[in-house]
Structure formats: C-alpha cells, structure tokens
Scaffold this active site. Sequence first.
Site, PDB file in Angstrom:
ATOM      1  N   VAL A  89     -24.464 -46.641  95.157  1.00 61.64           N
ATOM      2  CA  VAL A  89     -23.535 -47.790  95.192  1.00 61.64           C
ATOM      3  C   VAL A  89     -22.643 -47.796  96.437  1.00 61.64           C
ATOM      4  O   VAL A  89     -21.893 -48.746  96.660  1.00 61.64           O
ATOM      5  CB  VAL A  89     -22.656 -47.893  93.916  1.00 61.64           C
ATOM      6  CG1 VAL A  89     -23.481 -48.281  92.709  1.00 61.64           C
ATOM      7  CG2 VAL A  89     -21.858 -46.617  93.663  1.00 61.64           C
ATOM      8  N   SER A 146      -9.002 -45.691  86.004  1.00 56.38           N
ATOM      9  CA  SER A 146      -8.666 -44.387  85.401  1.00 56.38           C
ATOM     10  C   SER A 146      -7.176 -44.290  85.153  1.00 56.38           C
ATOM     11  O   SER A 146      -6.375 -44.845  85.911  1.00 56.38           O
ATOM     12  CB  SER A 146      -9.079 -43.242  86.314  1.00 56.38           C
ATOM     13  OG  SER A 146      -8.604 -42.021  85.787  1.00 56.38           O
ATOM     14  N   TYR A 153      -8.703 -39.252  94.426  1.00 53.54           N
ATOM     15  CA  TYR A 153      -9.427 -40.045  93.413  1.00 53.54           C
ATOM     16  C   TYR A 153      -8.447 -40.975  92.693  1.00 53.54           C
ATOM     17  O   TYR A 153      -8.749 -42.149  92.455  1.00 53.54           O
ATOM     18  CB  TYR A 153     -10.097 -39.072  92.443  1.00 53.54           C
ATOM     19  CG  TYR A 153     -10.648 -39.662  91.173  1.00 53.54           C
ATOM     20  CD1 TYR A 153     -11.894 -40.296  91.143  1.00 53.54           C
ATOM     21  CD2 TYR A 153      -9.936 -39.565  89.970  1.00 53.54           C
ATOM     22  CE1 TYR A 153     -12.404 -40.816  89.966  1.00 53.54           C
ATOM     23  CE2 TYR A 153     -10.443 -40.077  88.789  1.00 53.54           C
ATOM     24  CZ  TYR A 153     -11.676 -40.702  88.788  1.00 53.54           C
ATOM     25  OH  TYR A 153     -12.188 -41.216  87.615  1.00 53.54           O
ATOM     26  N   ALA A 154      -7.253 -40.451  92.369  1.00 47.32           N
ATOM     27  CA  ALA A 154      -6.235 -41.268  91.681  1.00 47.32           C
ATOM     28  C   ALA A 154      -5.879 -42.483  92.533  1.00 47.32           C
ATOM     29  O   ALA A 154      -5.758 -43.604  92.023  1.00 47.32           O
ATOM     30  CB  ALA A 154      -4.994 -40.426  91.390  1.00 47.32           C
ATOM     31  N   LYS A 163      -8.631 -45.037  92.305  1.00 43.75           N
ATOM     32  CA  LYS A 163      -8.638 -45.765  91.028  1.00 43.75           C
ATOM     33  C   LYS A 163      -7.457 -46.737  90.939  1.00 43.75           C
ATOM     34  O   LYS A 163      -7.547 -47.768  90.270  1.00 43.75           O
ATOM     35  CB  LYS A 163      -8.651 -44.772  89.859  1.00 43.75           C
ATOM     36  CG  LYS A 163      -9.985 -44.030  89.717  1.00 43.75           C
ATOM     37  CD  LYS A 163     -11.168 -44.974  89.487  1.00 43.75           C
ATOM     38  CE  LYS A 163     -12.398 -44.251  88.967  1.00 43.75           C
ATOM     39  NZ  LYS A 163     -13.552 -45.149  88.773  1.00 43.75           N
ATOM     40  N   ILE A 171     -12.015 -38.314  78.920  1.00 49.82           N
ATOM     41  CA  ILE A 171     -13.192 -38.677  78.124  1.00 49.82           C
ATOM     42  C   ILE A 171     -14.241 -37.568  78.262  1.00 49.82           C
ATOM     43  O   ILE A 171     -14.540 -37.134  79.385  1.00 49.82           O
ATOM     44  CB  ILE A 171     -13.790 -40.022  78.611  1.00 49.82           C
ATOM     45  CG1 ILE A 171     -12.691 -41.109  78.715  1.00 49.82           C
ATOM     46  CG2 ILE A 171     -14.921 -40.477  77.695  1.00 49.82           C
ATOM     47  CD1 ILE A 171     -11.934 -41.409  77.448  1.00 49.82           C
TER      48      ILE A 171
HETATM   49  N1  NAP Z   1     -14.715 -39.022  81.939  1.00 49.03           N
HETATM   50  C1  NAP Z   1     -13.449 -39.313  82.158  1.00 49.03           C
HETATM   51  O1  NAP Z   1     -12.540 -38.630  81.636  1.00 49.03           O
HETATM   52  C2  NAP Z   1     -13.066 -40.476  83.025  1.00 49.03           C
HETATM   53  C3  NAP Z   1     -11.704 -40.795  83.109  1.00 49.03           C
HETATM   54  C4  NAP Z   1     -11.305 -41.872  83.888  1.00 49.03           C
HETATM   55  C5  NAP Z   1     -12.246 -42.635  84.551  1.00 49.03           C
HETATM   56  N2  NAP Z   1     -13.565 -42.296  84.475  1.00 49.03           N
HETATM   57  C6  NAP Z   1     -14.506 -43.147  85.224  1.00 49.03           C
HETATM   58  O2  NAP Z   1     -15.510 -43.613  84.342  1.00 49.03           O
HETATM   59  C7  NAP Z   1     -16.711 -43.882  85.071  1.00 49.03           C
HETATM   60  C8  NAP Z   1     -17.887 -43.198  84.401  1.00 49.03           C
HETATM   61  O3  NAP Z   1     -17.651 -41.791  84.390  1.00 49.03           O
HETATM   62  P1  NAP Z   1     -18.278 -40.811  83.302  1.00 49.03           P
HETATM   63  O4  NAP Z   1     -17.159 -40.061  82.691  1.00 49.03           O
HETATM   64  O5  NAP Z   1     -19.231 -41.529  82.432  1.00 49.03           O
HETATM   65  O6  NAP Z   1     -19.018 -39.782  84.294  1.00 49.03           O
HETATM   66  P2  NAP Z   1     -20.560 -39.369  84.439  1.00 49.03           P
HETATM   67  O7  NAP Z   1     -21.112 -39.060  83.103  1.00 49.03           O
HETATM   68  O8  NAP Z   1     -20.580 -38.325  85.482  1.00 49.03           O
HETATM   69  O9  NAP Z   1     -21.265 -40.714  85.001  1.00 49.03           O
HETATM   70  C9  NAP Z   1     -21.013 -41.192  86.279  1.00 49.03           C
HETATM   71  C10 NAP Z   1     -22.010 -42.278  86.610  1.00 49.03           C
HETATM   72  O10 NAP Z   1     -21.706 -42.801  87.922  1.00 49.03           O
HETATM   73  C11 NAP Z   1     -22.906 -42.807  88.699  1.00 49.03           C
HETATM   74  N3  NAP Z   1     -22.623 -42.594  90.126  1.00 49.03           N
HETATM   75  C12 NAP Z   1     -21.796 -41.681  90.699  1.00 49.03           C
HETATM   76  N4  NAP Z   1     -21.869 -41.759  92.044  1.00 49.03           N
HETATM   77  C13 NAP Z   1     -22.773 -42.752  92.332  1.00 49.03           C
HETATM   78  C14 NAP Z   1     -23.296 -43.316  93.532  1.00 49.03           C
HETATM   79  N5  NAP Z   1     -22.915 -42.888  94.737  1.00 49.03           N
HETATM   80  N6  NAP Z   1     -24.207 -44.297  93.427  1.00 49.03           N
HETATM   81  C15 NAP Z   1     -24.612 -44.758  92.224  1.00 49.03           C
HETATM   82  N7  NAP Z   1     -24.162 -44.264  91.048  1.00 49.03           N
HETATM   83  C16 NAP Z   1     -23.262 -43.278  91.103  1.00 49.03           C
HETATM   84  C17 NAP Z   1     -23.743 -41.663  88.140  1.00 49.03           C
HETATM   85  O11 NAP Z   1     -25.115 -41.899  88.461  1.00 49.03           O
HETATM   86  P3  NAP Z   1     -26.187 -40.706  88.752  1.00 49.03           P
HETATM   87  O12 NAP Z   1     -25.803 -39.533  87.897  1.00 49.03           O
HETATM   88  O13 NAP Z   1     -27.492 -41.333  88.373  1.00 49.03           O
HETATM   89  O14 NAP Z   1     -26.097 -40.408  90.217  1.00 49.03           O
HETATM   90  C18 NAP Z   1     -23.452 -41.766  86.642  1.00 49.03           C
HETATM   91  O15 NAP Z   1     -24.302 -42.696  86.044  1.00 49.03           O
HETATM   92  C19 NAP Z   1     -16.436 -43.411  86.508  1.00 49.03           C
HETATM   93  O16 NAP Z   1     -16.063 -44.507  87.292  1.00 49.03           O
HETATM   94  C20 NAP Z   1     -15.271 -42.450  86.339  1.00 49.03           C
HETATM   95  O17 NAP Z   1     -14.519 -42.336  87.518  1.00 49.03           O
HETATM   96  C21 NAP Z   1     -13.999 -41.243  83.732  1.00 49.03           C
END
Ligand code: NAP
Length: 262
Positions: free
Chosen positions: A66, A153, A167-168, A171, A200
């Site tokens: 992306v 986030s 990162y903060a 976001k 999460i």
């Molecule tokens: N988990 C938390 O506590 C939390 C808290 C606040 C915000 N978030 C946000 O929530 C969203 C999803 O996170 P998650 O917790 O579900 O993490 P995750 O399980 O690690 O999933 C992250 C997703 O983003 C994709 N991604 C990352 N870099 C990419 C790139 N350069 N190009 C295309 N795809 C990319 C990954 O794809 P591939 O693996 O296929 O590369 C994966 O599908 C993110 O935006 C994260 O910042 C998460």
Amino acid sequence: MIYEDLEGKKVLVTGSSSGIGSATAVLFSRQGCFVGVHYFRTKDGAEKTLEQVKKNTDGLLLYADVRDEKQVDEMVEQFARGAGGIDILINNAGSLIDRQPFETATVDYHDDVYATNVRSILLVTRSALPYLKKSKGNIVNTPVRSVCIHIGSVAGHTGGGNGSGIYAGAKAAVATETISMAGEFAPYGIRVNSVLPGFIETRFHERFSPPQRWKEIAEQTPLGRNGTAEDIAKVVLFLASEAAGFITGEYIAVNGGLYMRA
Ligand SMILES: NC(=O)c1ccc[n+]([C@@H]2O[C@H](COP(=O)([O-])OP(=O)(O)OC[C@H]3O[C@@H](n4cnc5c(N)ncnc54)[C@H](OP(=O)(O)O)[C@@H]3O)[C@@H](O)[C@H]2O)c1
C-alpha cells in the site's frame, strides 16, 4: 448482527490477511457483501480469510504494497473490475513496523511508518474515489452513496509509548485527514469516518509487545480485558451501515475505557 442495507455491497478491506482486517472482511461477508481481501506479505493469511468469506458470499484475493502508487492503482482497478464497482472502502492496512524512540529513530523508519500508515490512505482512497463517487448508495432519501472508513489508533490521542511515538504521530494524521476528507467528499455523497482501536490482541502485539505487557494493559483497562479483532470489526460495520447514515468526519474509540475523554 445483520445490517440488511449492506447486502450486495462491494467492500474493499485493505490488510485483510490478518487481525482486524481479516475479522472485518468476514463480518462484511456475513452481511452478504462481495469482499476484496487484500494482502502484501501474508498470502496464506489472505487465502484463509477468503475461504471464510466464501462460506457466506464471494470475494477476490488482491495483492499490493500500500506504499506503492502503481501497485495500489492496479489493485483497486482489479477489485472494481471484478466486483463491478466499490461501495465501501476500509483503509485498515498499517503497522508499527518497529519500536524506535525519537532519540535514536532513523529517517528511513520515520518515512516508512508514514508511508505505511498515512501515504497508503491517500493512495488507496484517491484510487477508489471515482468508483465511490459512482456508487449507487444504499440509503433511500439521503444523498449518501458510499462510505470510507480509516483505522487510526488510540496512540494518535495519547502519543503512544515505548518507541511508538512516530507511529502515534502518523495515526494522529489519519484522524485529522478523516475530517478533511469528510468535508471534501461530502458533496459526492461519501461519508468518511475512523475507528481508533486500543490494545487489540492480534499479530500486531504478538510482534511488538511482550506477554507481560498484554497482561498489564488488560489489568489497566476499565472493562477488564484487551480488545479482539471482532470488537473493532463490529464498529466498522456499524459505521458502514445505514445506522450511521448521518455520521461523517467522526471517530469511534474502541478501547475498553483505556483512554477516555470528555
Ligand atoms: N492491534 C492493535 O492493538 C491496534 C491498535 C491500534 C491500531 N491498530 C491498527 O489496526 C490496523 C490493523 O492492525 P492489526 O492489529 O490487525 O495488525 P496485523 O494483524 O499485523 O495486520 C496488519 C495488516 O496490514 C497489512 N499491511 C501492513 N503493511 C502493509 C503494506 N506495506 N502493504 C500492504 N499491506 C500492509 C498486513 O498485510 P500483510 O501481512 O499481508 O503484509 C496485514 O494484513 C493497522 O492499521 C494498525 O495500525 C491496531
């Protein structure tokens, strides 16, 4: 939970090979949506998500980094062609990438965090915009045609901690650009909102937080647990539905009370 107005909608979910994106893709399929399941490095994860989606409806496997304009344009075009348009865009792909405090952070790290979490939203949204503008809409008697939702986030509010400050900042930009886009796209009948997850339990924290941290955060959280990917997916679904038909430029924090504000 069924939102009947979502049936038949064409939904593109970036980063649906894992975690929040995967849960979101599956939940949309339960509403009868055609779902674009996108991945970058985790093809097997995306295949598993699509398998789940296909138990309910249909979808497409999509690849793109992306951060890359050309790959994003090709991915969006492939989805729009295969689905016959785009009604709902979920900009979920993102990552912390690493923990680097400001004192020692590299420029490469900084730029990668912004490219992954902020540039990505510009690229995917801009590419999807002509299709979102053409969407027929799901809501009778309102000018709303389509929906765009960004995953921000809680770190954008708190400044993050332990090497997650850059990162903060990224976001926080997502939250602010949500408002800007909501204003710019409202004349096209496109609502734009964001969801701000707290802690999460996904691969994100498997990579970047030790088990002790998981326990500490759960204990500090007023609702007594960490969040699940489904907790976020359910709110994304609400924002995409007619139930949120008069909401735009807004965010919903989903964090069990970990961060509250007036
Ligand atoms: N988990 C938390 O506590 C939390 C808290 C606040 C915000 N978030 C946000 O929530 C969203 C999803 O996170 P998650 O917790 O579900 O993490 P995750 O399980 O690690 O999933 C992250 C997703 O983003 C994709 N991604 C990352 N870099 C990419 C790139 N350069 N190009 C295309 N795809 C990319 C990954 O794809 P591939 O693996 O296929 O590369 C994966 O599908 C993110 O935006 C994260 O910042 C998460």
